[in-house]
Design an enzyme around this catalytic site. Structure first.
Site, mmCIF file in Angstrom:
data_model
loop_
_atom_site.group_PDB
_atom_site.id
_atom_site.type_symbol
_atom_site.label_atom_id
_atom_site.label_comp_id
_atom_site.label_asym_id
_atom_site.label_seq_id
_atom_site.Cartn_x
_atom_site.Cartn_y
_atom_site.Cartn_z
ATOM 1 N N ASP A 1 0.813 -1.228 0.000
ATOM 2 C CA ASP A 1 0.000 0.000 0.000
ATOM 3 C C ASP A 1 0.842 1.273 0.000
ATOM 4 O OD1 ASP A 1 -2.204 -1.687 0.151
ATOM 5 O OD2 ASP A 1 -2.198 -1.666 2.343
ATOM 6 N N LYS B 1 1.791 2.194 -5.136
ATOM 7 C CA LYS B 1 2.317 1.667 -6.407
ATOM 8 C C LYS B 1 1.376 1.960 -7.576
ATOM 9 C CE LYS B 1 2.394 -2.345 -4.363
ATOM 10 N NZ LYS B 1 2.113 -1.970 -2.971
ATOM 11 N N LYS C 1 -0.705 4.463 -8.046
ATOM 12 C CA LYS C 1 -0.575 5.857 -8.496
ATOM 13 C C LYS C 1 0.695 6.013 -9.343
ATOM 14 C CE LYS C 1 0.698 10.480 -7.267
ATOM 15 N NZ LYS C 1 0.538 11.710 -6.557
ATOM 16 N N ALA D 1 -4.000 -7.707 -3.774
ATOM 17 C CA ALA D 1 -3.556 -6.342 -4.054
ATOM 18 C C ALA D 1 -4.758 -5.410 -4.228
ATOM 19 C CB ALA D 1 -2.729 -6.326 -5.343
ATOM 20 N N GLY D 2 -4.578 -4.178 -3.816
ATOM 21 C CA GLY D 2 -5.565 -3.128 -4.091
ATOM 22 C C GLY D 2 -4.779 -1.887 -4.464
ATOM 23 N N HIS D 3 -4.749 -1.557 -5.738
ATOM 24 C CA HIS D 3 -3.940 -0.432 -6.226
ATOM 25 C C HIS D 3 -4.872 0.713 -6.632
ATOM 26 C CE1 HIS D 3 -0.318 -3.252 -7.221
ATOM 27 N NE2 HIS D 3 -0.703 -3.296 -5.966
ATOM 28 N N THR E 1 -5.793 -11.538 3.414
ATOM 29 C CA THR E 1 -6.923 -10.844 2.798
ATOM 30 C C THR E 1 -8.044 -11.841 2.459
ATOM 31 O OG1 THR E 1 -5.984 -11.142 0.607
ATOM 32 C CG2 THR E 1 -5.407 -9.099 1.762
ATOM 33 N N GLN F 1 1.996 -5.915 -3.261
ATOM 34 C CA GLN F 1 2.440 -6.044 -1.879
ATOM 35 C C GLN F 1 3.737 -5.242 -1.679
ATOM 36 O OE1 GLN F 1 1.426 -9.410 -3.453
ATOM 37 N NE2 GLN F 1 -0.492 -8.421 -2.957
ATOM 38 N N ARG G 1 -9.883 -2.841 6.096
ATOM 39 C CA ARG G 1 -9.375 -2.892 7.484
ATOM 40 C C ARG G 1 -8.528 -1.661 7.785
ATOM 41 N NH1 ARG G 1 -6.196 -8.505 7.460
ATOM 42 N NH2 ARG G 1 -5.644 -7.728 5.405
ATOM 43 N N GLY H 1 -0.040 14.080 -2.795
ATOM 44 C CA GLY H 1 -1.492 13.903 -2.769
ATOM 45 C C GLY H 1 -1.844 12.700 -3.616
HETATM 46 P P1 GDP Z 1 -0.794 0.421 -3.527
HETATM 47 O O1 GDP Z 1 -1.404 -0.857 -3.100
HETATM 48 O O2 GDP Z 1 0.674 0.471 -3.302
HETATM 49 O O3 GDP Z 1 -1.159 0.812 -4.936
HETATM 50 O O4 GDP Z 1 -1.426 1.556 -2.578
HETATM 51 P P2 GDP Z 1 -2.973 1.671 -2.140
HETATM 52 O O5 GDP Z 1 -3.752 2.152 -3.283
HETATM 53 O O6 GDP Z 1 -3.428 0.438 -1.457
HETATM 54 O O7 GDP Z 1 -2.857 2.753 -0.995
HETATM 55 C C1 GDP Z 1 -2.316 4.012 -1.220
HETATM 56 C C2 GDP Z 1 -3.389 5.052 -0.851
HETATM 57 O O8 GDP Z 1 -2.795 6.304 -0.724
HETATM 58 C C3 GDP Z 1 -4.464 5.196 -1.905
HETATM 59 O O9 GDP Z 1 -5.668 5.536 -1.286
HETATM 60 C C4 GDP Z 1 -3.939 6.352 -2.755
HETATM 61 O O10 GDP Z 1 -4.978 7.068 -3.411
HETATM 62 C C5 GDP Z 1 -3.312 7.202 -1.691
HETATM 63 N N1 GDP Z 1 -2.164 8.015 -2.106
HETATM 64 C C6 GDP Z 1 -1.180 7.716 -3.002
HETATM 65 N N2 GDP Z 1 -0.241 8.684 -3.012
HETATM 66 C C7 GDP Z 1 -0.635 9.601 -2.099
HETATM 67 C C8 GDP Z 1 -0.072 10.807 -1.629
HETATM 68 O O11 GDP Z 1 0.998 11.251 -2.029
HETATM 69 N N3 GDP Z 1 -0.784 11.482 -0.659
HETATM 70 C C9 GDP Z 1 -1.961 11.043 -0.165
HETATM 71 N N4 GDP Z 1 -2.556 11.745 0.779
HETATM 72 N N5 GDP Z 1 -2.514 9.884 -0.583
HETATM 73 C C10 GDP Z 1 -1.852 9.185 -1.529
HETATM 74 P P1 IMO Z 2 -0.921 -4.104 -2.287
HETATM 75 O O1 IMO Z 2 -0.483 -4.641 -3.630
HETATM 76 C C1 IMO Z 2 -0.939 -4.578 2.036
HETATM 77 C C2 IMO Z 2 -0.939 -8.664 3.589
HETATM 78 C C3 IMO Z 2 -2.180 -9.130 4.333
HETATM 79 C C4 IMO Z 2 -1.573 -10.129 5.292
HETATM 80 C C5 IMO Z 2 -0.475 -10.778 4.450
HETATM 81 C C6 IMO Z 2 -0.885 -12.069 3.776
HETATM 82 O O2 IMO Z 2 -2.204 -3.380 -2.324
HETATM 83 O O3 IMO Z 2 0.199 -3.356 -1.652
HETATM 84 P P2 IMO Z 2 -2.470 -12.713 1.746
HETATM 85 O O4 IMO Z 2 -3.868 -12.300 1.419
HETATM 86 O O5 IMO Z 2 -1.477 -12.343 0.721
HETATM 87 O O6 IMO Z 2 -2.379 -14.140 2.151
HETATM 88 O O7 IMO Z 2 -2.103 -11.877 3.083
HETATM 89 O O8 IMO Z 2 -0.132 -9.828 3.454
HETATM 90 N N1 IMO Z 2 -1.204 -8.144 2.234
HETATM 91 C C7 IMO Z 2 -1.146 -6.842 1.913
HETATM 92 N N2 IMO Z 2 -0.956 -5.753 2.674
HETATM 93 N N3 IMO Z 2 -1.086 -4.442 0.700
HETATM 94 C C8 IMO Z 2 -1.246 -5.530 -0.092
HETATM 95 O O9 IMO Z 2 -1.217 -5.445 -1.440
HETATM 96 C C9 IMO Z 2 -1.327 -6.799 0.520
HETATM 97 N N4 IMO Z 2 -1.513 -8.050 0.055
HETATM 98 C C10 IMO Z 2 -1.410 -8.853 1.116
HETATM 99 O O10 IMO Z 2 -2.807 -8.062 4.994
HETATM 100 O O11 IMO Z 2 -0.950 -9.457 6.348
HETATM 101 MG MG MG Z 3 -2.899 -1.558 -1.797
#
Ligand code: GDP
Ligand code: IMO
Ligand code: MG
Length: 420
Positions: free
Chosen positions: A13, A16, A18, A39-41, A129, A222, A301, A411
């Site tokens: 998280d 990535k 963005k 993953a949730g991007h 997850t 991840q 979560r 942001g």
């Molecule tokens: P990923 O899994 O690595 O793609 O990241 P996620 O999408 O799970 O979580 C990153 C969160 O931070 C998302 O809600 C993005 O919209 C947000 N985000 C990304 N870059 C920034 C930043 O520079 N500032 C703020 N405030 N939020 C950001």
């Molecule tokens: P992105 O790509 C954050 C964490 C879970 C748990 C552990 C194992 O959005 O960064 P799994 O479902 O893979 O068996 O879970 O890894 N986890 C993540 N935490 N971002 C993720 O993906 C994750 N994918 C798995 O919360 O601790």
């Molecule tokens: Mg994510």
């Protein structure tokens, strides 16, 4: 030409999604190489927000080919849902996503096994997850899995039934209540959809051919501290999230890897169980969660929050050979009077700059404190717009890691970026 790799350097998280979206215009191809719908991007632009789970984050840029590589585990029902959502939002996907024959399938019973195995662990649970990731990779490594290419063969249904029966036996042993019909029906529909609508390819050939004419961006999922080899095992995911995973997960040779772009937040978060040395349980941690909207993109979560950990960051940089760093979410620290960063650990009275093997080791971080900038930075677009206190913080990170911070995100929107 080269494959540049974007990887998370912390516990996932980092932002990535963005970054891949921001970088995509420089590439003709974006490819996911490991993980799956755990993953949730998140991507934000033009006032819209999208969360992708399986589909590469290059999908919003016209003309980009998006590849789901062999290293990914795919739940076809989730993939179909993602495509439907994108199409409903007016994003065309037809022919723009190539899916590897060698990617493994997540079955409905993999998800059930994930839930049953987590429940059986009681207090020692990983905090998965529950998308079936661990059981799907278990079958892959155990040479029992079903692959995307299998859906094209006439004996697919028999293979599916055999694997399902094996899983049902395991689920009975775990006393897991089995009610598979509804999920299975949806899953089977998605298999028919895959066959009819999707471009299923020998992705390693496609990728190496495409590489003759242009650079490819590999999108990690991840983070390095969740890597199955180098993370805080067993509190990890089931794939290699480090840069090397891009080679095995796409079929590209190590010598084809170009830039290794390591993404980290200006602080740290972790969702799920496992060690987190700089975790905060106080007001500062709550402020990070509030201001950073730190709630899981996949599960909702609340994410655990804490100060930046340079011991863990340097370890991740070492293992992946990051050539440049991108710092995310600097704006989340806007209101902090002081910002701390861990530069070492005290373990059993001794000081170390190494990440410990033992996951249950009591670790006391040694902090260095920086003055906060106490002003909003999300309007900054060039380095000279940024406050000196932030520049000091960034220069310290560069000094400690020996790697340049090329990009500061201020942001969530694709425009809210400062290139250095
Ligand atoms: P990923 O899994 O690595 O793609 O990241 P996620 O999408 O799970 O979580 C990153 C969160 O931070 C998302 O809600 C993005 O919209 C947000 N985000 C990304 N870059 C920034 C930043 O520079 N500032 C703020 N405030 N939020 C950001
Ligand atoms: P992105 O790509 C954050 C964490 C879970 C748990 C552990 C194992 O959005 O960064 P799994 O479902 O893979 O068996 O879970 O890894 N986890 C993540 N935490 N971002 C993720 O993906 C994750 N994918 C798995 O919360 O601790
Ligand atoms: Mg994510």
């Amino acid at each position: 030409m080269k494959v540049d790799v974007v990887i998370g350097l912390q516990w996932g998280d980092e932002g990535k999604g963005k970054i891949v979206d921001v970088l995509t215009p420089k590439y003709s191809v974006v490819a996911r190489f490991q993980g799956g719908p755990n993953a949730g991007h998140t991507l934000e632009f033009d006032g819209k927000k999208f969360v992708l789970h399986t589909i590469p984050s290059g999908i919003f840029r016209d003309g980009t080919i998006n590849i789901i590589g062999n290293g990914v585990v795919v739940d076809p029902a989730i993939l179909m849902g993602e495509i439907e959502k994108l199409n409903a939002a007016g994003v065309s996907t037809k022919g723009r996503i190539l899916l590897s024959k060698k990617a493994h399938l997540i079955l409905p019973t993999h998800r059930m096994l994930d839930a049953a195995q987590e429940a059986a662990k009681g207090g020692a649970k990983i905090g998965s997850t529950l998308k079936g990731i661990g059981p799907a990779y278990t079958d892959k490594i155990g040479r029992a899995g079903l692959r995307v290419g299998d859906v094209l063969h006439p004996d697919f249904d028999n293979k599916y039934d055999a694997l399902k029966q094996k899983h049902l036996t395991l689920l009975k042993q775990l006393s897991y209540p089995i009610n598979i019909e509804a999920e299975e029906q949806k899953w089977k529909q998605s298999i028919s959809w895959l066959r009819a609508e999707f471009t299923i390819v020998d992705s390693e050939y496609e990728i190496n051919n495409l590489l003759k004419n242009g650079n490819i961006l590999a999108e990690g999922a991840q983070g390095s501290m969740l890597d199955v080899d180098f993370g805080s095992y067993p509190f990890v995911t089931s794939s290699n999230t480090v840069c090397a995973g891009a080679c095995t997960g796409l079929g590209v040779a190590p010598c084809r890897v170009g830039e290794v772009i390591g993404i980290f937040k200006a602080y740290c978060t972790r969702v799920g169980s496992g060690p987190f040395p700089t975790e905060l349980h106080d007001e500062a941690g709550k402020a990070m969660r509030r201001q950073g909207c730190e709630f899981g993109s996949t599960t909702g979560r609340p994410r655990r929050c804490g100060w930046l950990d340079l011991v863990a960051l340097k370890y991740s940089i070492m293992v992946s050979g990051a050539t440049q760093l991108f710092m995310m979410k600097a704006d989340v620290m806007d209101s902090f009077d002081a910002i701390k960063v861990a530069v070492g650990y005290k373990i059993n009275g001794a000081t170390t700059d190494r990440y410990p093997y033992e996951v249950d080791m009591p670790v006391e971080p040694i902090y260095r404190e920086f003055k906060g900038w106490k002003q909003p930075i999300s309007g900054s677009r060039t380095e000279k717009d940024l406050p000196q206190e932030l520049i000091n913080y960034v220069r310290f990170i560069e000094e400690q890691t020996g790697v340049p911070v090329k990009f500061i995100s201020v942001g969530p929107d694709r425009e809210e970026t400062v290139l250095r």
